[in-house]
Scaffold this active site. Structure first.
Site, mmCIF file in Angstrom:
data_model
loop_
_atom_site.group_PDB
_atom_site.id
_atom_site.type_symbol
_atom_site.label_atom_id
_atom_site.label_comp_id
_atom_site.label_asym_id
_atom_site.label_seq_id
_atom_site.Cartn_x
_atom_site.Cartn_y
_atom_site.Cartn_z
ATOM 1 N N HIS B 115 0.865 -1.188 0.000
ATOM 2 C CA HIS B 115 0.000 0.000 0.000
ATOM 3 C C HIS B 115 0.901 1.238 0.000
ATOM 4 C CE1 HIS B 115 -2.796 2.972 1.783
ATOM 5 N NE2 HIS B 115 -3.780 2.163 1.412
ATOM 6 N N ASP B 192 2.850 -4.285 8.321
ATOM 7 C CA ASP B 192 1.675 -3.446 8.116
ATOM 8 C C ASP B 192 0.453 -4.346 8.269
ATOM 9 O OD1 ASP B 192 -0.517 -2.181 7.071
ATOM 10 O OD2 ASP B 192 0.441 -1.555 5.207
ATOM 11 N N GLN B 195 -4.699 -4.758 7.008
ATOM 12 C CA GLN B 195 -5.703 -5.693 6.499
ATOM 13 C C GLN B 195 -5.848 -6.932 7.366
ATOM 14 O OE1 GLN B 195 -7.841 -5.248 4.084
ATOM 15 N NE2 GLN B 195 -7.013 -3.234 3.604
ATOM 16 N N LYS B 218 -10.601 0.022 10.312
ATOM 17 C CA LYS B 218 -10.746 -1.252 9.586
ATOM 18 C C LYS B 218 -11.068 -2.393 10.548
ATOM 19 C CE LYS B 218 -7.359 0.184 6.149
ATOM 20 N NZ LYS B 218 -7.696 0.252 4.727
ATOM 21 N N CYS B 356 -4.860 2.423 -3.685
ATOM 22 C CA CYS B 356 -3.690 3.031 -3.050
ATOM 23 C C CYS B 356 -2.478 2.138 -3.205
ATOM 24 C CB CYS B 356 -3.932 3.305 -1.574
ATOM 25 S SG CYS B 356 -5.001 4.696 -1.319
#
Ligand SMILES: Cc1ncc(COP(=O)(O)O)c(C=O)c1O
Ligand SMILES: Cc1ncc(COP(=O)(O)O)c(C=O)c1O
Lengths: 151, 398, 398, 151
Positions: B115, B192, B195, B218, B356
Site C-alpha cells: 500500500h 503493516d 488488512q 478497519k 492506493c
C-alpha cells in the site's frame, strides 16, 4: 439496473467505447498533452495538428473507463476541422455542462451529440472521467503544461 | 450468525450490500454508543486533571491501552502507542526510527505490492539518507518466494517492511517466516497489519516483530485512531516525531526532557474518544466467535472466487494459497470504474481503482481492479446480489 | 441564556460545575448526534469509492472544509488543512515549513509564556538547524510590549510563533499588530489559536497570518481533529510531514508525486467522523449569538476576578487589560493541587498544575497555578459554587 | 466538604505540611536524590547520611502539595536511625499500600502513623504525590539514578 444508469451507459457511448474513433497516434502533431486521473488510472495522450487555427488532425491513445474513452472519441469527432475558437467554446460548454447548474437546453447549444454526457452529473464521482480529455485539450491548446491530472 | 443487526447502517440503508470492508468497516452499535456515551456522560481531558471526569477519562484511556495490549498479546501496554492510523504508525517508524539508523548506501526492503502508506515513507527515508529502496518480487499468483526474499537480504539491509495481508491480492504473507529470517540477520521488521487486524489472530509475543501497525477504522472502530506496536527492543531507540504537551517531562526554555514511552510518542491532547471507541471495537471483536467468523469469510471468498472463475473474460488478480477476504478482479473490455458505477446503482458497494497501490497495478499489468471484500456482516445473499449485478454489467457491455 | 441544556453531560452529572473549558470543552448534543448519525447511516470512506456512501462521505468531508473556511473566513478551502489538533498543526509547520527554511544562526521568536506545543517543536527545529530560539518577554501583568517585541526582530528572524490567547494568563495578545510588524519585516507568523477559536471572532483575511492553528476539542467539537490554516503564500513552500495514501498523485517504485494542497498534507484515511463532528461544532458556534456569549463570559470573568481579589493571600497570575476567560491564581501556603482535590470533592472541576506551560510557571515564580476557565454553558451559579468551595479550602488550611 | 476528603486532609497531615520535620540540607550526605512530579510541579531533594547501614541523618528540601510534603516529613521521621533493610521494607510497604489491593490491616504492619495516607487511594491522581519521596528514597539508596520522575 436503474434508469439513470441506463441513460448513462446508452448504446452510443458503448459503441464509442468499443470502437473509439481517431484512436491513433498522428504524425507531426503541433500540440500534445497527457491527461491522467490517478483515482481510477485513466490515462490518455492527445495529439493535435493545428494549422491556420484549424484542427487539421486529431488522435488519442491510452486507456480508461467507458465514459472517458467515449467522451474522448466523440470529442475528436466534434473538433476535427474546427477553428480553435470554436474548439475552446465547445470545451467550455462541455465542462460547464458537467460542473455548473445549467439546464440541458442551455447546454445543447453547441454540443450536439455530446449532451448525452449530461447524465454523468448524476454520478459526481465520474465527472472527472468525462472532463479528463477536455482538460488535456485545454492544456494542449494553451501549451501551458503537457501533463494534466484531474485529482 | 447474522451480524447485520449489530450494525445500524443496515437498518438505515436496508438495501445496502457493503463489500468494501478492506477500505473501511462499518461500525457496530456497541462502538457508536461507546463514543456517544463517553461524550454525553464522562468526557474530560486525560493525564492532567485532578477532578473526577479527568481521572475517570485517564483511567478509561489507560484501560483501552491495556485492552489493546491483550487483544494483540503485546508484552506490555507500553508497547502500544496510539496514532491516528496505519499511515501515521508507519511514518512514526520511518521518521522516529529509520531516519536515525539508516545511512547512505543502506537498503530498505519492502514488497512490490505494498500500500502507498508502506512505500512512500520509505522512499522519503531512502531519499533523505541516500539509501536504496529494494522490492521483493511477488509471484503471478501473489505469493512471496521465501528463497527469493532471503536472497535479497544483504549486510546493508537495515529494515524490512511488508504487509501482513495484501489489500489488493488478499494474500496472507508468511510473516512468521519473514520475521524469523529477519531476526537471524539482525534486521528490524515492520508488519503493516492494516488488512490483518480484523481477519487474523494477532499475537505479538509469538510473531515478535519490531513494529506492527494498524488502523481502528478497519477493525469496526472509529476513524482517526490507530496503533503502532513497538517492541521493547525498539522503544528506546525511537525518537518522537511530534512534539508538544503530554509527551514531555520537563520543559525549560533551553531544553526539554521527554516522558517515557508510550506517552513520549503521543504529543498533544490525544484522540480520547477514538481510543475509547477502539476499546469498544476490540470488545466487539472479542465477543465474536473468531473461528466462526473466519470460516464464514473463507466460505464467502470461495463462493465468490468460484463464481467469478466461471465467467468468461474475468481475471482474478491474486490466487495465493494462503488468502484472506479481499478479492480483486478485472473483466476484459470493461473498466473497473464502469463496473463500480453500475454496481452502485444496485446499492452494491465495491471498490474500484488502484487501491492506493499503483505499483501493484503495474506489477499485474492492469490500470485498476475491482475488489470485493468482506466483513463480519456479510453473508451469502450479499455475494449473490453482487453476482447478479455483475451479470447485468456483462449484459450492458455485451 | 442557559446553554447547559444543550450539553448532555450536565444531565448525566447534574452537580457538575465544569470550569476547565480551556483544557477541553464539553460537547453539545448537536455534535454528539452528528457523529452517531454519520456512523449509523452514512459511513463510508472518502476520496476513492464510486459508490454512494463514499461519494456522500466525500461530499460531507468537503462541505466540512468549506464550513470551516467560512467560520475562520479563509480565502479558500484549500487553506484549511485537517490535522489531529493544535499540536499536530504546529508540528506540521515546524517540520513541513520551518525545517526547510531555517538555517544555522537564524532565529525563531516566540513568547516566554507559550504552551509546550508552541515551544518544543521550535526547540527541535532550532536544535536540528543550529538556530536560536528567542523569547519575547511578557510583563508582570501578562502583556506583550510591542516595542520590546519589535526590538527583538533581527535580520535573522525567520519565524514568529505565538499564542492568540495565553492558556495560563488569559491575556489576548495583540496578534494584529504583531502580524503587521512581522509582515513589514517579511517574517512568517504562526498564531496558536487553541484558546482563541471558541472565544474570539477569527478572520483570516483581516488578520492574514501565515499559519493559524487550533483544535476541535476546545471548540465544542470532537477529540482527534484540528486545523492548520496555511496561507496561499505558504502552501507551495510546505512539504508534507506524513506520507501515504490520499496525499499522492502517482506512486512509482522509484518516485512519487504529491497531490495538490490541502490533500497533500492529509496522508492516510482521514479522521472522517471527526471532521464531520467539527463541522457540527462550527454549526453550533454559528447558531449562538456570539456577542451575547462574549458578554456573559466577560461578566463571569469579572465576577470571579473581583471575588478572588478580595480574598487574602490570593494572587491572580495575569492581569492583562485585554483578557479572555481563563483565570489563573495561587493561594499562599496552599498548593494548587490540594485546592483542585478539595474542589473536586464538591464536583467542581478546575485545572491545577503547570498547564503544559512550565516556562510560564518559571516566569511568574510559581510551581503551579489553579485555573478557572469558562465555556458557553457556565453561569453565575457556577462561579458562586466555586467561590463557596474555595472558602472551604481556606478553612481547612486555616 | 465530603467525608473522604476530610479524612485525607486531617490535622496531622496539615501540621506536617505547615511545619515539615527534617526540612533541611544535611552536611556530607552519602546518598542524595531528586524527586519530580511534572504533573503538578512537585520537586524535592532528599539527603541521607547512611553509615554502617544505618540512616544516621536525613533531610529534604523542595516544594510541593500538602500530601507530598507531609509524606516526606513523616517519612524522614520513620526512617531516621533505622537499618537500611528496614527502610527498604517500609518503602515497599508504603508503595504497596497505595498501588495494590491490600487491606488496611496488612498495610499497617510496619507503617504506623504513615497508614493515614491510605486514603490517598481514593484519589488515584494523588497517589504519585504520596509516593514521590519514597521513589526518591529508593533511587538514593540504589544510587541508580539521582533523578526520579513520577510521570
Ligand atoms: C495555547 C495552547 N496551545 C496549544 C494547545 C495544544 O492543543 P492540543 O493538545 O489540542 O493539540 C493548547 C491546549 O492544550 C493550548 O491551550
Ligand atoms: C495494507 C494497508 N496498509 C495501509 C493502509 C493505510 O491505512 P490508513 O489509511 O487507515 O492509514 C491500508 C488501508 O488503506 C492498507 O490496506
Amino acid at each position: 439496473m436503474q434508469k439513470n444508469i441506463k441513460k448513462l451507459y446508452q448504446q452510443v457511448l458503448l459503441d464509442h467505447n468499443k470502437n473509439p474513433r481517431n484512436f491513433k497516434l498522428i504524425e507531426n502533431p503541433t500540440h500534445v498533452a497527457r491527461g491522467v486521473n490517478p483515482l481510477c488510472g485513466d490515462e490518455y495522450q492527445l495529439y493535435l495538428r493545428i494549422e491556420k487555427d484549424i484542427v487539421q488532425e486529431v488522435g488519442f491513445k491510452g486507456e480508461g473507463c467507458a465514459i472517458s474513452k467515449s467522451v474522448s472519441s466523440m470529442m475528436t469527432q466534434a473538433i476535427i476541422g474546427q477553428h480553435v475558437h470554436h474548439v475552446i467554446e465547445l470545451k467550455d460548454q462541455f465542462i460547464t455542462m458537467l460542473t455548473e447548474e445549467i439546464s440541458e437546453h442551455d447546454a445543447g447549444h453547441l454540443l450536439g451529440h455530446l449532451t448525452i454526457f449530461e447524465s454523468v452529473k448524476d454520478f459526481p464521482i465520474r465527472v472527472k472521467c468525462a472532463t479528463l480529455i477536455w482538460r488535456a485539450l485545454e492544456a494542449a491548446i494553451n501549451q501551458t503544461s503537457t501533463n494534466v491530472s484531474t485529482e | 450468525m447474522n451480524k447485520k443487526s449489530d450494525f445500524p447502517i443496515f437498518e438505515s440503508y436496508p438495501d445496502l450490500v457493503y463489500l468494501d470492508s478492506a477500505a473501511t468497516t462499518q461500525k457496530p452499535t456497541h462502538v457508536i454508543d461507546a463514543i456517544s456515551n463517553y461524550y454525553s456522560s464522562e468526557y474530560g481531558t486525560v493525564h492532567r486533571g485532578v477532578y473526577e471526569l479527568s481521572v475517570a477519562s485517564t483511567r478509561r484511556y489507560n484501560a483501552a491501552r491495556m485492552a489493546i495490549q491483550s487483544f494483540i498479546n503485546a508484552p506490555s501496554s507500553r508497547n502500544v502507542v496510539f496514532t491516528t492510523g496505519t499511515t501515521h504508525s508507519i511514518n512514526l517508524v520511518a521518521f522516529g526510527y529509520a531516519c536515525h539508523y539508516v545511512k547512505e548506501g543502506d537498503e530498505i526492503l519492502i514488497t512490490e505490492v505494498e500500500h502507498h502508506a508502506n512505500i512512500v515513507p520509505w522512499q522519503q527515508v531512502a531519499q533523505r539518507k541516500g539509501a536504496h529502496l529494494k522490492f521483493v518480487p511477488v509471484t503471478d499468483s501473489g505469493e512471496i518466494d521465501i528463497d527469493v526474499f532471503s536472497s535479497l537480504i544483504t549486510k546493508k539491509t537495515k529494515l524490512i517492511a511488508m504487509a501482513h495481508i495484501s489489500n489488493v491480492l488478499g494474500s496472507i504473507f508468511p510473516v512468521h517466516e519473514i520475521t524469523a529470517i529477519a531476526k537471524e540477520n539482525g534486521i528490524p521488521v515492520l508488519i503493516d497489519g492494516a488488512q490483518a487486524i480484523a481477519h487474523e489472530p494477532i499475537d505479538m509475543v509469538t510473531l515478535d516483530p519490531d513494529f506492527y501497525c494498524f488502523s481502528g477504522h478497519k477493525l469496526y472502530g472509529p476513524t482517526g485512531i490507530g496503533v503502532c506496536y513497538i517492541s521493547d527492543r525498539m522503544l528506546d531507540k525511537m525518537q518522537p516525531i511530534l512534539f508538544g504537551g503530554d509527551m514531555i517531562e520537563t520543559v525549560k526554555k533551553e531544553q526539554t526532557t521527554f516522558a517515557p514511552a508510550p506517552l513520549r510518542f503521543e504529543a498533544g491532547t490525544p484522540p480520547i474518544a477514538q481510543v475509547i471507541g477502539l476499546h469498544a471495537a476490540v470488545d466487539f471483536m472479542q465477543s465474536l466467535d473468531f473461528n466462526a467468523v473466519k470460516e464464514k469469510e473463507t466460505h464467502l471468498v470461495e463462493l465468490v472466487i468460484g463464481e467469478l472463475r466461471s465467467i468468461k473474460n474475468v481475471r482474478i488478480i491474486g490466487n495465493a494459497k494462503q488468502r484472506s477476504s479481499a478479492v480483486s478482479f478485472t473483466i476484459d473490455g470493461i473498466h473497473p470504474h464502469d463496473i463500480g458505477s453500475i454496481l452502485d446503482s444496485e446499492n452494491i458497494a465495491i471498490r474500484v481503482g488502484h487501491h492506493c497501490s499503483q505499483p501493484t497495478m503495474i506489477r499485474y499489468g492492469v490500470p485498476a481492479t475491482a475488489r470485493v471484500s468482506f466483513g463480519v456482516y456479510n453473508n451469502e445473499d450479499d455475494v449473490h446480489a453482487f453476482l447478479r449485478a455483475l451479470q447485468a454489467v456483462l449484459e450492458v457491455f455485451g
